[in-house]
Motif scaffolding. Structure first.
Motif, PDB file in Angstrom:
ATOM      1  N   ASN A 124       0.811  -1.217   0.000  1.00  0.00           N
ATOM      2  CA  ASN A 124       0.000   0.000   0.000  1.00  0.00           C
ATOM      3  C   ASN A 124       0.848   1.272   0.000  1.00  0.00           C
ATOM      4  N   VAL A 125       2.144   1.124  -0.257  1.00  0.00           N
ATOM      5  CA  VAL A 125       3.049   2.271  -0.137  1.00  0.00           C
ATOM      6  C   VAL A 125       3.732   2.575  -1.470  1.00  0.00           C
ATOM      7  N   ARG A 126       3.843   3.869  -1.755  1.00  0.00           N
ATOM      8  CA  ARG A 126       4.685   4.362  -2.848  1.00  0.00           C
ATOM      9  C   ARG A 126       5.572   5.459  -2.275  1.00  0.00           C
ATOM     10  N   PHE A 127       6.759   5.613  -2.836  1.00  0.00           N
ATOM     11  CA  PHE A 127       7.664   6.673  -2.397  1.00  0.00           C
ATOM     12  C   PHE A 127       7.881   7.638  -3.550  1.00  0.00           C
ATOM     13  N   LEU A 128       7.668   8.913  -3.265  1.00  0.00           N
ATOM     14  CA  LEU A 128       7.725   9.945  -4.297  1.00  0.00           C
ATOM     15  C   LEU A 128       8.752  11.002  -3.933  1.00  0.00           C
ATOM     16  N   PRO A 129       9.364  11.650  -4.938  1.00  0.00           N
ATOM     17  CA  PRO A 129      10.477  12.569  -4.672  1.00  0.00           C
ATOM     18  C   PRO A 129      10.079  13.961  -4.208  1.00  0.00           C
ATOM     19  N   SER A 130       8.788  14.318  -4.258  1.00  0.00           N
ATOM     20  CA  SER A 130       8.395  15.669  -3.846  1.00  0.00           C
ATOM     21  C   SER A 130       6.937  15.676  -3.417  1.00  0.00           C
ATOM     22  N   ALA A 131       6.584  16.669  -2.604  1.00  0.00           N
ATOM     23  CA  ALA A 131       5.182  16.848  -2.219  1.00  0.00           C
ATOM     24  C   ALA A 131       4.341  17.147  -3.449  1.00  0.00           C
ATOM     25  N   ALA A 132       4.903  17.895  -4.382  1.00  0.00           N
ATOM     26  CA  ALA A 132       4.172  18.230  -5.601  1.00  0.00           C
ATOM     27  C   ALA A 132       3.833  16.975  -6.405  1.00  0.00           C
ATOM     28  N   ALA A 133       4.751  16.010  -6.441  1.00  0.00           N
ATOM     29  CA  ALA A 133       4.486  14.765  -7.161  1.00  0.00           C
ATOM     30  C   ALA A 133       3.343  14.008  -6.501  1.00  0.00           C
ATOM     31  N   ALA A 134       3.331  13.997  -5.161  1.00  0.00           N
ATOM     32  CA  ALA A 134       2.252  13.323  -4.441  1.00  0.00           C
ATOM     33  C   ALA A 134       0.911  14.004  -4.726  1.00  0.00           C
ATOM     34  N   GLN A 135       0.906  15.316  -4.683  1.00  0.00           N
ATOM     35  CA  GLN A 135      -0.330  16.057  -4.943  1.00  0.00           C
ATOM     36  C   GLN A 135      -0.796  15.856  -6.379  1.00  0.00           C
ATOM     37  N   ARG A 136       0.147  15.815  -7.295  1.00  0.00           N
ATOM     38  CA  ARG A 136      -0.176  15.648  -8.713  1.00  0.00           C
ATOM     39  C   ARG A 136      -0.865  14.309  -8.963  1.00  0.00           C
ATOM     40  N   GLU A 137      -0.529  13.306  -8.137  1.00  0.00           N
ATOM     41  CA  GLU A 137      -1.116  11.984  -8.307  1.00  0.00           C
ATOM     42  C   GLU A 137      -2.338  11.766  -7.413  1.00  0.00           C
ATOM     43  N   GLY A 138      -2.824  12.853  -6.806  1.00  0.00           N
ATOM     44  CA  GLY A 138      -4.084  12.777  -6.086  1.00  0.00           C
ATOM     45  C   GLY A 138      -4.010  12.417  -4.621  1.00  0.00           C
ATOM     46  N   PHE A 139      -2.821  12.485  -4.020  1.00  0.00           N
ATOM     47  CA  PHE A 139      -2.693  12.210  -2.591  1.00  0.00           C
ATOM     48  C   PHE A 139      -2.883  13.496  -1.777  1.00  0.00           C
ATOM     49  N   ARG A 140      -3.503  13.352  -0.600  1.00  0.00           N
ATOM     50  CA  ARG A 140      -3.723  14.490   0.288  1.00  0.00           C
ATOM     51  C   ARG A 140      -2.639  14.529   1.367  1.00  0.00           C
ATOM     52  N   ALA A 141      -2.304  15.736   1.809  1.00  0.00           N
ATOM     53  CA  ALA A 141      -1.283  15.893   2.842  1.00  0.00           C
ATOM     54  C   ALA A 141      -1.798  15.419   4.191  1.00  0.00           C
ATOM     55  N   CYS A 142      -0.964  14.678   4.922  1.00  0.00           N
ATOM     56  CA  CYS A 142      -1.292  14.239   6.273  1.00  0.00           C
ATOM     57  C   CYS A 142      -1.373  15.464   7.186  1.00  0.00           C
ATOM     58  N   LEU A 143      -2.477  15.577   7.921  1.00  0.00           N
ATOM     59  CA  LEU A 143      -2.633  16.721   8.825  1.00  0.00           C
ATOM     60  C   LEU A 143      -1.955  16.479  10.169  1.00  0.00           C
ATOM     61  N   ARG A 144      -1.378  15.301  10.316  1.00  0.00           N
ATOM     62  CA  ARG A 144      -0.684  14.981  11.561  1.00  0.00           C
ATOM     63  C   ARG A 144       0.791  15.346  11.485  1.00  0.00           C
ATOM     64  N   CYS A 145       1.450  14.934  10.390  1.00  0.00           N
ATOM     65  CA  CYS A 145       2.901  15.186  10.287  1.00  0.00           C
ATOM     66  C   CYS A 145       3.244  16.385   9.419  1.00  0.00           C
ATOM     67  N   ARG A 146       2.241  16.974   8.733  1.00  0.00           N
ATOM     68  CA  ARG A 146       2.450  18.151   7.894  1.00  0.00           C
ATOM     69  C   ARG A 146       3.648  17.992   6.953  1.00  0.00           C
ATOM     70  N   PRO A 147       3.547  17.078   5.984  1.00  0.00           N
ATOM     71  CA  PRO A 147       4.701  16.829   5.111  1.00  0.00           C
ATOM     72  C   PRO A 147       5.134  18.043   4.301  1.00  0.00           C
ATOM     73  N   ASP A 148       4.204  18.971   4.035  1.00  0.00           N
ATOM     74  CA  ASP A 148       4.574  20.159   3.260  1.00  0.00           C
ATOM     75  C   ASP A 148       5.497  21.078   4.036  1.00  0.00           C
ATOM     76  N   ALA A 149       5.559  20.889   5.368  1.00  0.00           N
ATOM     77  CA  ALA A 149       6.415  21.740   6.197  1.00  0.00           C
ATOM     78  C   ALA A 149       7.735  21.069   6.558  1.00  0.00           C
ATOM     79  N   ALA A 150       8.049  19.944   5.933  1.00  0.00           N
ATOM     80  CA  ALA A 150       9.314  19.257   6.202  1.00  0.00           C
ATOM     81  C   ALA A 150      10.485  20.100   5.715  1.00  0.00           C
ATOM     82  N   PRO A 151      11.667  19.914   6.311  1.00  0.00           N
ATOM     83  CA  PRO A 151      12.845  20.615   5.766  1.00  0.00           C
ATOM     84  C   PRO A 151      13.032  20.249   4.305  1.00  0.00           C
TER      85      PRO A 151
END
Length: 463
Positions: A47-74
């Motif tokens: 059930n897991v895929r690994f993507l190189p950027s938040a933009a790639a995840a969003q482009r493929e229809g994934f929503r940001a986790c509101l728990r870990c806030r991946p968009d705010a990662a270093p």
């Protein structure tokens, strides 16, 4: 960009925060993406895929986790280390160039066609410049929603969205909630924006503050204990920021003349403090040298301070030629007073009268030639090709290798600059038992590649 599944899965399974920003975990069963250190239960492999950027995840229809806030990662340290067109594009997008000038403006800055630039970015990041800029707009919008009392329509346009509808649709798509729902749990700050700028541990905060504090100029920046405050010239106006490192992140309090400048302000603060660096990788290379091993053990996480304004660093470098740091501060203070209390831009520097420059005539001419070059398009803010910028600087009257290297180290963020003729570097080397002769020291420093800039900061600390 190919990611090694096993390596990524192990990092995510152990919630290893060192990999935050390097890749993102997308869960196909929930359609949510996370940073590797997310505290949620690790999903099954299938059930897991690994993507190189938040933009790639969003482009493929994934929503940001509101728990870990991946968009705010270093951010990935790769984009600061590398000097190729993809890394330069990422830095410019982070600074808001696409929002201000569109993809044509970004491509023109880089000297590539839009189509070729899109191919390059998609190949490495899984998303083109529009998707990368969209991901950043969403993050900027979330920050404004949660930390200000701005009306949501104002947030939409301040974040770079072309319409309120586009803003609403994007926020719902990425965060799975309407903008008003994100604000429900917010505690509006009022006045200044209060943000957390994450970094990869360890961070030697004292080394950062000591370096910046020793070079402060009245009216521009100041250090007060464990905080550093400075003004910044941003695309839409002047801003001020107070930065205070604490465990895990840097508290940033921003006062903006125009909230459209939030994204470039955050980007430049991160560059200034080198917050996207990978300190463990850097320290591992430096500690392999027995003469630096004890220094690195005692002082892990020393960063290479960057810049919020490349021209300012270049001016500081020219003024600092063959004079002490204290003398340079005095000259710069007079320059700032003559400019009306703020550090001038290229046009402002050219407009200053001769008596504003407390320095020899030749050096004044160098500063004016530098300002003219920046006015004509010389990019000292990380978007230019490093080799081309170096060559252009060396063509200016009064600019030699030391000045060019200092500008490369701080303004261009080059991680592998060495200054063997610098008096402070030589004194620091001697204090650590290293050769102080420039040729012998330069030869010894070859073992510190590709992190010689970080060695320079450590040697300066021992000077």
């Amino acid at each position: 960009m190919e990611l090694d599944f096993e390596r990524c899965y192990r990092a995510a399974a152990t919630r290893d925060g060192r990999f935050d920003g390097f890749f993102f975990t997308a869960v196909t069963s929930t359609r949510i993406y996370c940073r590797p250190s997310c505290p949620a239960l690790m999903p099954k492999r299938e059930n897991v895929r690994f993507l190189p950027s938040a933009a790639a995840a969003q482009r493929e229809g994934f929503r940001a986790c509101l728990r870990c806030r991946p968009d705010a990662a270093p951010g990935s340290p790769e984009w600061n280390v590398r000097a190729d067109v993809v890394a330069r594009a990422v830095r410019l997008i982070a600074d808001g160039v696409v929002d201000r000038s569109g993809v044509p403006g970004l491509a023109a800055r880089l000297g590539y066609t839009e189509r070729h630039l899109h191919r390059l970015l998609t190949a490495e990041l899984g998303a083109g410049p529009i998707a990368l800029a969209r991901a950043q707009r969403a993050q900027t919008a979330r920050i404004l929603i949660e930390t200000t009392t701005l009306g949501l329509a104002d947030v939409a346009f301040a974040s770079g969205f072309g319409s309120v509808r586009q803003f609403n649709d994007t926020i719902r798509e990425i965060y799975g909630r309407a903008p008003s729902q994100l604000r429900e749990k917010a505690a509006p700050a009022g006045g200044a924006l209060r943000l957390r700028l994450p970094y990869r541990a360890p961070l030697h905060a004292d080394a950062l503050l000591d370096f910046l504090g020793h070079r402060t100029v009245p009216g521009i920046d100041a250090r007060d204990g464990d905080t550093y405050t400075r003004t910044m010239r941003l695309p839409h106006g002047v801003a001020s920021v107070t930065l205070k490192p604490v465990p895990g992140y840097v508290n940033a309090e921003l006062t903006l003349a125009d909230v459209r400048d939030l994204a470039p302000a955050v980007s430049r603060c991160r560059r200034l403090l080198d917050l996207d660096a990978d300190p463990e990788a850097i320290d591992e290379v430096l500690a392999a040298d027995p003469t630096l091993a004890e220094e690195v053990r005692k002082n892990p996480g020393v960063r290479s301070p960057g810049a919020t304004d490349g021209l300012e660093i270049a001016v500081r470098a020219v003024v600092g030629q063959q004079v002490s740091v204290a003398s340079a501060r005095t000259v710069l203070s007079k320059l700032v007073v003559a400019a009306g209390g703020a550090f001038p831009d290229a046009a402002g520097l050219l407009a200053l009268p001769d008596n504003a420059f407390a320095m020899p005539t030749a050096r004044r001419g160098t500063l004016r030639a530098l300002a003219a070059a920046v006015g004509d398009g010389l990019d000292l803010d990380g978007g230019g090709d490093r080799d081309e910028v170096r060559a252009a600087l060396l063509d200016l009257p009064g600019v030699g290798s030391w000045t060019t290297d200092y500008i490369a180290l701080r303004a261009l963020g080059d991680p592998d600059v060495f200054l063997p003729t610098d008096l402070g570097v030589r004194r620091g080397a001697a204090a650590l038992g290293l050769p102080s002769d420039p040729k012998r020291l330069a030869a010894h420093a070859e073992r510190w590649r590709p992190w010689r800039s970080y060695a320079v900061i450590r040697l300066w600390r021992h000077a």
